[in-house]
Motif scaffolding. Structure first.
Motif, mmCIF file in Angstrom:
data_model
loop_
_atom_site.group_PDB
_atom_site.id
_atom_site.type_symbol
_atom_site.label_atom_id
_atom_site.label_comp_id
_atom_site.label_asym_id
_atom_site.label_seq_id
_atom_site.Cartn_x
_atom_site.Cartn_y
_atom_site.Cartn_z
ATOM 1 N N ARG A 141 38.894 23.219 -12.615
ATOM 2 C CA ARG A 141 37.784 24.189 -12.577
ATOM 3 C C ARG A 141 36.935 23.938 -11.341
ATOM 4 N NH1 ARG A 141 35.677 24.381 -18.512
ATOM 5 N NH2 ARG A 141 37.206 25.833 -19.339
ATOM 6 N N GLU A 142 36.769 24.994 -10.538
ATOM 7 C CA GLU A 142 36.041 24.823 -9.268
ATOM 8 C C GLU A 142 34.578 24.445 -9.462
ATOM 9 O OE1 GLU A 142 36.908 28.036 -6.346
ATOM 10 O OE2 GLU A 142 38.704 28.223 -7.609
ATOM 11 N N SER A 143 34.033 24.757 -10.638
ATOM 12 C CA SER A 143 32.607 24.457 -10.870
ATOM 13 C C SER A 143 32.378 22.972 -11.127
ATOM 14 C CB SER A 143 32.087 25.281 -12.048
ATOM 15 O OG SER A 143 32.823 24.967 -13.205
ATOM 16 N N TRP A 144 33.464 22.196 -11.325
ATOM 17 C CA TRP A 144 33.304 20.756 -11.579
ATOM 18 C C TRP A 144 33.328 19.995 -10.264
ATOM 19 C CZ3 TRP A 144 37.537 20.528 -15.925
ATOM 20 C CH2 TRP A 144 37.004 21.054 -17.104
ATOM 21 N N HIS A 145 32.177 19.582 -9.810
ATOM 22 C CA HIS A 145 32.139 18.811 -8.567
ATOM 23 C C HIS A 145 32.459 17.347 -8.881
ATOM 24 C CE1 HIS A 145 28.246 17.221 -9.844
ATOM 25 N NE2 HIS A 145 28.027 18.435 -10.296
ATOM 26 N N PRO A 146 32.870 16.561 -7.868
ATOM 27 C CA PRO A 146 33.124 15.148 -8.111
ATOM 28 C C PRO A 146 31.889 14.486 -8.717
ATOM 29 C CG PRO A 146 33.966 15.761 -5.963
ATOM 30 C CD PRO A 146 33.189 16.960 -6.478
ATOM 31 N N GLY A 147 32.106 13.703 -9.788
ATOM 32 C CA GLY A 147 30.994 13.057 -10.476
ATOM 33 C C GLY A 147 30.673 13.701 -11.809
ATOM 34 N N PHE A 242 37.087 11.052 -22.525
ATOM 35 C CA PHE A 242 36.197 11.486 -21.448
ATOM 36 C C PHE A 242 36.929 11.383 -20.114
ATOM 37 C CE2 PHE A 242 32.161 10.374 -23.786
ATOM 38 C CZ PHE A 242 31.421 11.479 -23.409
ATOM 39 N N SER A 243 36.849 12.413 -19.284
ATOM 40 C CA SER A 243 37.305 12.308 -17.896
ATOM 41 C C SER A 243 36.100 12.366 -16.983
ATOM 42 C CB SER A 243 38.238 13.467 -17.531
ATOM 43 O OG SER A 243 39.485 13.334 -18.171
ATOM 44 N N LEU A 244 36.125 11.521 -15.973
ATOM 45 C CA LEU A 244 35.199 11.693 -14.860
ATOM 46 C C LEU A 244 35.967 12.458 -13.788
ATOM 47 C CD1 LEU A 244 32.682 11.072 -13.115
ATOM 48 C CD2 LEU A 244 33.918 9.057 -12.291
ATOM 49 N N ILE A 245 35.462 13.623 -13.411
ATOM 50 C CA ILE A 245 36.115 14.367 -12.325
ATOM 51 C C ILE A 245 35.768 13.647 -11.014
ATOM 52 C CG2 ILE A 245 36.291 16.586 -11.139
ATOM 53 C CD1 ILE A 245 37.325 16.542 -14.118
ATOM 54 N N THR A 246 36.785 13.017 -10.424
ATOM 55 C CA THR A 246 36.551 12.276 -9.178
ATOM 56 C C THR A 246 36.829 13.144 -7.956
ATOM 57 O OG1 THR A 246 38.793 11.422 -9.264
ATOM 58 C CG2 THR A 246 37.060 10.001 -10.165
ATOM 59 N N ASN A 247 37.572 14.227 -8.175
ATOM 60 C CA ASN A 247 37.954 15.109 -7.059
ATOM 61 C C ASN A 247 38.422 16.431 -7.633
ATOM 62 O OD1 ASN A 247 40.326 13.155 -7.876
ATOM 63 N ND2 ASN A 247 41.274 15.054 -7.156
ATOM 64 N N ALA A 265 34.054 8.244 -5.357
ATOM 65 C CA ALA A 265 33.391 9.191 -6.274
ATOM 66 C C ALA A 265 33.092 8.505 -7.594
ATOM 67 C CB ALA A 265 34.279 10.419 -6.499
ATOM 68 N N GLY A 266 34.038 7.653 -8.037
ATOM 69 C CA GLY A 266 33.826 6.903 -9.275
ATOM 70 C C GLY A 266 32.632 5.975 -9.139
ATOM 71 N N ARG A 267 32.556 5.271 -8.013
ATOM 72 C CA ARG A 267 31.440 4.324 -7.813
ATOM 73 C C ARG A 267 30.104 5.061 -7.770
ATOM 74 N NH1 ARG A 267 35.233 1.162 -4.763
ATOM 75 N NH2 ARG A 267 34.949 2.470 -2.939
ATOM 76 N N ASP A 268 30.097 6.222 -7.095
ATOM 77 C CA ASP A 268 28.845 6.977 -6.969
ATOM 78 C C ASP A 268 28.348 7.464 -8.334
ATOM 79 O OD1 ASP A 268 29.040 6.582 -4.283
ATOM 80 O OD2 ASP A 268 29.737 8.616 -3.804
ATOM 81 N N ALA A 269 29.294 7.870 -9.175
ATOM 82 C CA ALA A 269 28.897 8.455 -10.469
ATOM 83 C C ALA A 269 28.627 7.384 -11.518
ATOM 84 C CB ALA A 269 30.003 9.388 -10.968
ATOM 85 N N GLU A 270 29.059 6.172 -11.251
ATOM 86 C CA GLU A 270 29.088 5.117 -12.268
ATOM 87 C C GLU A 270 27.763 4.903 -13.013
ATOM 88 O OE1 GLU A 270 31.031 1.535 -10.826
ATOM 89 O OE2 GLU A 270 32.110 1.599 -12.717
ATOM 90 N N PRO A 271 26.626 4.788 -12.312
ATOM 91 C CA PRO A 271 25.390 4.505 -13.064
ATOM 92 C C PRO A 271 25.081 5.593 -14.097
ATOM 93 C CG PRO A 271 25.034 4.241 -10.692
ATOM 94 C CD PRO A 271 26.392 4.835 -10.863
ATOM 95 N N VAL A 272 25.237 6.853 -13.691
ATOM 96 C CA VAL A 272 24.858 7.959 -14.584
ATOM 97 C C VAL A 272 25.832 8.074 -15.753
ATOM 98 C CG1 VAL A 272 24.581 10.465 -14.719
ATOM 99 C CG2 VAL A 272 23.677 9.218 -12.753
ATOM 100 N N ILE A 273 27.124 8.062 -15.452
ATOM 101 C CA ILE A 273 28.068 8.294 -16.552
ATOM 102 C C ILE A 273 28.194 7.064 -17.453
ATOM 103 C CG2 ILE A 273 29.377 10.118 -15.384
ATOM 104 C CD1 ILE A 273 31.552 7.931 -14.948
ATOM 105 N N SER A 274 27.972 5.876 -16.903
ATOM 106 C CA SER A 274 28.025 4.680 -17.748
ATOM 107 C C SER A 274 26.897 4.718 -18.766
ATOM 108 C CB SER A 274 27.930 3.412 -16.905
ATOM 109 O OG SER A 274 29.058 3.318 -16.071
#
Ligand code: HPA
Length: 284
Positions: A141-147, A242-247, A265-274
């Motif tokens: 889905r194009e609306s899902w940005h990395p993170g 759960f999936s984290l959209i990394t790309n 992308a995983g590292r950037d999103a880590e604090p919020v999604i964790s």
């Protein structure tokens, strides 16, 4: 630099490779190892941490013990050199125990499906009745940005394999429990959900394969989770994914895919999604 070692030299024989071994008996042995090594007799919830989700363990509660996965019967050494996968026992504030599995064996490593699902079977044998599976994946889905974190509502298993051996017929309706997805949405009402397509990997998909995944009803592409979820259901566990959209998946974005960018992308999103994951686990 990540050096992939499909079959590390000198690794000890794994009992799961003996075709006559019963994988459920090996899982019982693993659970006995976990109880002995962590000092925690039973676990309530099990959580497999995929790319980007690693920090959740610290937020869930107090780590009682952390042991190298390879000290537990049947587990496989991490394919990425320098990374020792670990298994942690975490006590939650309400007294329940979560088994945090930081050691995933991927199907593409070529060890066979028994090894891929062993951590799930071991978790069930420790007493866990809920299995939370997380991963980093490509978004269709194009609306899902990395993170973006996305709930898995169902899967399409394109590995052509199954953890079930023999004539074992298991119902997979509601495999990704609607009840648990509702619990997750009670924490974050904005969580989207989608159908996860497991490919073998380790190559990323071609754009044509991504279009095929989309045409057959997929929204997320990845290289894990579906086989593990089937084994969890066989073991009678309730599953949350759960999936984290990394790309964005290949061809959805004009940019080529790079493993380094996926990890970043995983590292950037880590604090919020964790933090999100820790709050969801507390509510399960
Ligand atoms: N495809 C498959 N697996 C993945 C991807 C992807 O685009 N991103 C992270 N894991």
């Amino acid at each position: 630099m990540h050096v992939f070692e499909p079959h590390p030299a000198g690794s000890a024989a794994n009992p799961l490779d003996d075709a006559s071994a019963d994988p459920l008996v090996v899982a019982e042995q693993a659970a006995a190892d976990i109880a002995r090594l962590t000092g925690v007799e039973r676990h309530d919830i099990a959580l497999t941490l995929g790319s980007g989700w690693g920090r959740a363990a610290e937020l869930i509660g107090q780590t009682i013990a952390e042991v190298p996965a390879t000290s537990v019967t049947g587990f496989t050494a991490s394919a990425v050199s320098g990374h020792t996968g670990s298994i942690r026992s975490v006590r939650m504030p309400d007294g329940r125990h979560t088994l945090v599995i930081g050691a995933r064996t991927h199907y593409y490593e070529g060890y066979g499906v028994r090894r891929v699902v062993h951590s799930v079977r071991a978790a069930a044998a420790t007493g866990a009745t809920t299995m939370v599976l997380t991963n980093g994946a490509g978004g269709i889905r194009e609306s899902w940005h990395p993170g973006t974190p996305v709930l898995i509502s169902d899967h399409i298993n394109l590995t052509g394999d199954s953890p079930l051996e023999g004539a074992t017929f298991i119902d997979l309706t509601d495999l990704y429990s609607r009840r648990l997805r509702d619990v997750a949405r009670s924490i974050d009402p904005n969580l989207d959900e989608g159908v996860y397509v497991q490919n073998r990997g380790p190559h990323y998909e071609t754009p044509a394969e991504v279009q095929m995944a989309k045409a057959i009803g997929g929204h997320i592409v990845g290289m894990s989770t579906a086989l593990e979820a089937i084994a969890a259901r066989q073991a009678g566990m309730e599953v949350l994914g759960f999936s984290l959209i990394t790309n964005l998946a290949a061809g959805i974005s004009p940019e080529p895919l790079s493993h380094a960018e996926v990890l970043q992308a995983g590292r950037d999103a880590e604090p919020v999604i964790s933090e999100l994951l820790a709050r969801v686990v507390a509510a399960l």
